[in-house]
Design an enzyme around this catalytic site. Structure first.
Site, PDB file in Angstrom:
ATOM      1  N   ASN A   9       0.800  -1.191   0.047  1.00 11.75           N
ATOM      2  CA  ASN A   9      -0.063  -0.107   0.021  1.00 11.75           C
ATOM      3  C   ASN A   9       1.094   1.223   0.110  1.00 11.75           C
ATOM      4  O   ASN A   9       1.637   1.497   0.994  1.00 11.75           O
ATOM      5  CB  ASN A   9      -0.915   0.055   1.338  1.00 11.75           C
ATOM      6  CG  ASN A   9      -1.846   1.228   1.437  1.00 11.75           C
ATOM      7  OD1 ASN A   9      -1.664   1.982   0.493  1.00 11.75           O
ATOM      8  ND2 ASN A   9      -2.347   1.341   2.557  1.00 11.75           N
ATOM      9  N   TRP A  10       0.825   1.873  -1.039  1.00 10.39           N
ATOM     10  CA  TRP A  10       1.780   3.086  -1.237  1.00 10.39           C
ATOM     11  C   TRP A  10       1.409   4.219  -0.746  1.00 10.39           C
ATOM     12  O   TRP A  10       1.953   5.310  -0.601  1.00 10.39           O
ATOM     13  CB  TRP A  10       2.296   3.378  -2.784  1.00 10.39           C
ATOM     14  CG  TRP A  10       3.314   2.164  -3.340  1.00 10.39           C
ATOM     15  CD1 TRP A  10       3.876   1.287  -2.732  1.00 10.39           C
ATOM     16  CD2 TRP A  10       3.954   2.297  -4.547  1.00 10.39           C
ATOM     17  NE1 TRP A  10       4.609   0.648  -3.460  1.00 10.39           N
ATOM     18  CE2 TRP A  10       4.959   1.483  -4.615  1.00 10.39           C
ATOM     19  CE3 TRP A  10       3.923   3.371  -5.644  1.00 10.39           C
ATOM     20  CZ2 TRP A  10       5.564   1.123  -5.929  1.00 10.39           C
ATOM     21  CZ3 TRP A  10       4.795   2.941  -6.920  1.00 10.39           C
ATOM     22  CH2 TRP A  10       5.575   2.053  -6.898  1.00 10.39           C
ATOM     23  N   LYS A  11       0.066   4.131  -0.107  1.00  8.78           N
ATOM     24  CA  LYS A  11      -0.699   5.399   0.572  1.00  8.78           C
ATOM     25  C   LYS A  11      -0.467   6.681  -0.534  1.00  8.78           C
ATOM     26  O   LYS A  11      -0.372   6.476  -1.597  1.00  8.78           O
ATOM     27  CB  LYS A  11       0.175   5.585   1.909  1.00  8.78           C
ATOM     28  CG  LYS A  11      -0.155   4.159   2.719  1.00  8.78           C
ATOM     29  CD  LYS A  11       0.074   4.434   4.131  1.00  8.78           C
ATOM     30  CE  LYS A  11      -0.105   2.912   4.809  1.00  8.78           C
ATOM     31  NZ  LYS A  11       0.075   3.071   6.147  1.00  8.78           N
ATOM     32  N   HIS A  92      -9.535   1.449   5.295  1.00 10.48           N
ATOM     33  CA  HIS A  92      -8.151   1.596   5.798  1.00 10.48           C
ATOM     34  C   HIS A  92      -8.370   2.348   7.161  1.00 10.48           C
ATOM     35  O   HIS A  92      -9.137   3.471   7.262  1.00 10.48           O
ATOM     36  CB  HIS A  92      -7.113   2.175   4.939  1.00 10.48           C
ATOM     37  CG  HIS A  92      -5.740   1.907   5.403  1.00 10.48           C
ATOM     38  ND1 HIS A  92      -5.295   2.828   6.355  1.00 10.48           N
ATOM     39  CD2 HIS A  92      -4.920   1.209   5.211  1.00 10.48           C
ATOM     40  CE1 HIS A  92      -3.963   2.694   6.563  1.00 10.48           C
ATOM     41  NE2 HIS A  92      -3.926   1.424   5.880  1.00 10.48           N
ATOM     42  N   GLU A  94      -6.310   4.900   8.112  1.00  7.84           N
ATOM     43  CA  GLU A  94      -6.168   6.135   7.924  1.00  7.84           C
ATOM     44  C   GLU A  94      -7.246   6.913   7.422  1.00  7.84           C
ATOM     45  O   GLU A  94      -7.286   8.219   7.806  1.00  7.84           O
ATOM     46  CB  GLU A  94      -4.974   6.239   6.928  1.00  7.84           C
ATOM     47  CG  GLU A  94      -3.647   6.194   7.668  1.00  7.84           C
ATOM     48  CD  GLU A  94      -2.342   5.429   6.774  1.00  7.84           C
ATOM     49  OE1 GLU A  94      -2.539   5.241   5.747  1.00  7.84           O
ATOM     50  OE2 GLU A  94      -1.520   5.015   7.699  1.00  7.84           O
ATOM     51  N   GLU A 162      -5.289  -4.716  10.688  1.00  6.02           N
ATOM     52  CA  GLU A 162      -4.250  -3.546  10.948  1.00  6.02           C
ATOM     53  C   GLU A 162      -4.440  -2.874  12.144  1.00  6.02           C
ATOM     54  O   GLU A 162      -5.125  -1.806  12.217  1.00  6.02           O
ATOM     55  CB  GLU A 162      -4.281  -2.633   9.632  1.00  6.02           C
ATOM     56  CG  GLU A 162      -3.986  -3.362   8.356  1.00  6.02           C
ATOM     57  CD  GLU A 162      -3.321  -2.380   7.515  1.00  6.02           C
ATOM     58  OE1 GLU A 162      -2.200  -2.610   6.909  1.00  6.02           O
ATOM     59  OE2 GLU A 162      -3.907  -1.187   7.146  1.00  6.02           O
ATOM     60  N   GLY A 168       3.250   2.085  10.775  1.00  6.72           N
ATOM     61  CA  GLY A 168       4.210   3.050  10.429  1.00  6.72           C
ATOM     62  C   GLY A 168       4.958   3.453  11.785  1.00  6.72           C
ATOM     63  O   GLY A 168       5.682   4.651  12.020  1.00  6.72           O
ATOM     64  N   SER A 207       3.798  -2.346  10.167  1.00  7.58           N
ATOM     65  CA  SER A 207       5.331  -2.417  10.543  1.00  7.58           C
ATOM     66  C   SER A 207       5.846  -3.752  10.038  1.00  7.58           C
ATOM     67  O   SER A 207       6.609  -4.382  10.600  1.00  7.58           O
ATOM     68  CB  SER A 207       5.491  -2.040  11.912  1.00  7.58           C
ATOM     69  OG  SER A 207       5.124  -0.689  12.365  1.00  7.58           O
ATOM     70  N   GLY A 228       3.038  -1.318   4.270  1.00  8.08           N
ATOM     71  CA  GLY A 228       3.018   0.278   3.914  1.00  8.08           C
ATOM     72  C   GLY A 228       4.393   0.533   3.519  1.00  8.08           C
ATOM     73  O   GLY A 228       4.737   0.427   2.373  1.00  8.08           O
ATOM     74  N   GLY A 229       5.131   0.957   4.304  1.00 10.56           N
ATOM     75  CA  GLY A 229       6.665   1.540   4.296  1.00 10.56           C
ATOM     76  C   GLY A 229       7.501   0.695   3.493  1.00 10.56           C
ATOM     77  O   GLY A 229       8.070   1.258   2.583  1.00 10.56           O
TER      78      GLY A 229
HETATM   79  P1  13P Z   1       3.245   0.231   7.654  1.00  7.01           P
HETATM   80  O1  13P Z   1       3.668  -1.052   6.858  1.00  7.01           O
HETATM   81  O2  13P Z   1       3.944   1.431   7.067  1.00  7.01           O
HETATM   82  O3  13P Z   1       3.154   0.116   9.130  1.00  7.01           O
HETATM   83  O4  13P Z   1       1.669   0.556   6.923  1.00  7.01           O
HETATM   84  C1  13P Z   1       0.593  -0.602   7.004  1.00  7.01           C
HETATM   85  C2  13P Z   1      -0.526  -0.048   6.470  1.00  7.01           C
HETATM   86  O5  13P Z   1      -1.108   0.837   6.801  1.00  7.01           O
HETATM   87  C3  13P Z   1      -0.800  -0.705   5.088  1.00  7.01           C
HETATM   88  O6  13P Z   1      -1.995  -0.427   4.710  1.00  7.01           O
END
Ligand code: 13P
Length: 245
Positions: A9-11, A92, A94, A162, A168, A207, A228-229
């Protein structure tokens, strides 16, 4: 019986130049035929990403529940399909936090996406305060109850757990804590859609890195990861795909 699935997920990250990362990611996915993989890119990058790595699963990070109309700034499921997306994330944390989205919104978005043939990754997760108050299990049960479409099955829907406090932050729940929530989520899905729940994959997200992927992916009832990251570069994401194999 459930194939492992690893999704990036590149956000709100990425650019046309960054699509070069997808070359090695798609190659790694192709090399591991027993693992499913995909990347949810920003909306503007969907079509160029599909053109760059045809055959690799490119997805969206959100979708509007309506077919069309006066919803400035939003994108419909049909538009995502036209751009070449094959799946979308909904619910999600966020979006729940930044845009005030609810589980009911996630339910409507999942239904709209499915109607247009998109796969759906439906997210749930507790906040740190909810976990500290001993309410994580009840929060997940309620979110699944309110957001899981009645016709859900593993051919198009994936659940992602999640925990908000693990996103993150470099912090993750213990393997026992992850498996406990996944098993509770599966039991709740079974209650809602019967045996079809057994085919629905449950991803862990928060993470995940190349260092912890093998142990997390090996934990009971973990069918994959939402990353994510560590999905932003092939150097970090490919080892996670490899760990799933
Ligand atoms: P991180 O892997 O950066 O913690 O993010 C997880 C996430 O929200 C994937 O949708």
């Amino acid at each position: 019986m459930r194939r492992k699935l690893v999704v990036g997920n590149w956000k709100m990250n990425g650019s046309l130049a960054m699509l070069a990362e997808l070359d090695a990611i798609a190659a790694a996915a192709a090399a591991h035929a027993d693992v499913d993989a995909g990347v949810a890119v920003p909306t503007t990058l969907i079509a160029p990403a599909v053109a760059r790595v045809p055959g690799f699963a490119i997805g969206a990070q959100d979708v509007h529940a309506a077919e069309k109309g006066a919803h400035t700034g939003c994108v419909s499921a049909a538009m995502l399909v036209e751009a070449g997306a094959v799946f979308t994330i909904v619910g999600h944390s966020e979006r729940r936090h930044d845009q005030g989205e609810t589980s009911q919104d996630a339910w409507a978005k999942a239904a709209a996406a499915h109607k247009h043939g998109l796969g759906v990754i439906l997210c749930c997760g507790e906040t740190e305060a909810e976990r500290d108050a001993g309410r994580a299990e009840r929060v997940i049960q309620a979110q699944v109850e309110k957001s899981l479409p009645e016709n859900a099955d593993g051919s198009w829907l994936t659940l992602a757990y999640e925990p908000r406090w693990a996103i993150g932050t470099g912090r993750t729940p213990t393997l026992d804590e992850i498996s406990a929530i996944h098993s509770i989520a599966r039991a709740r899905m079974r209650h809602l859609v019967g045996d079809r729940a057994d085919g629905i994959r449950i991803l862990y997200g928060g993470s995940v890195t190349g260092d912890n992927a093998a142990s997390i992916l090996g934990a009971p009832d973990v069918d994959g990861a939402l990353v994510g990251g560590a999905s932003l570069t092939a150097a970090k994401f490919v080892p996670i795909i490899t760990a799933a194999a």
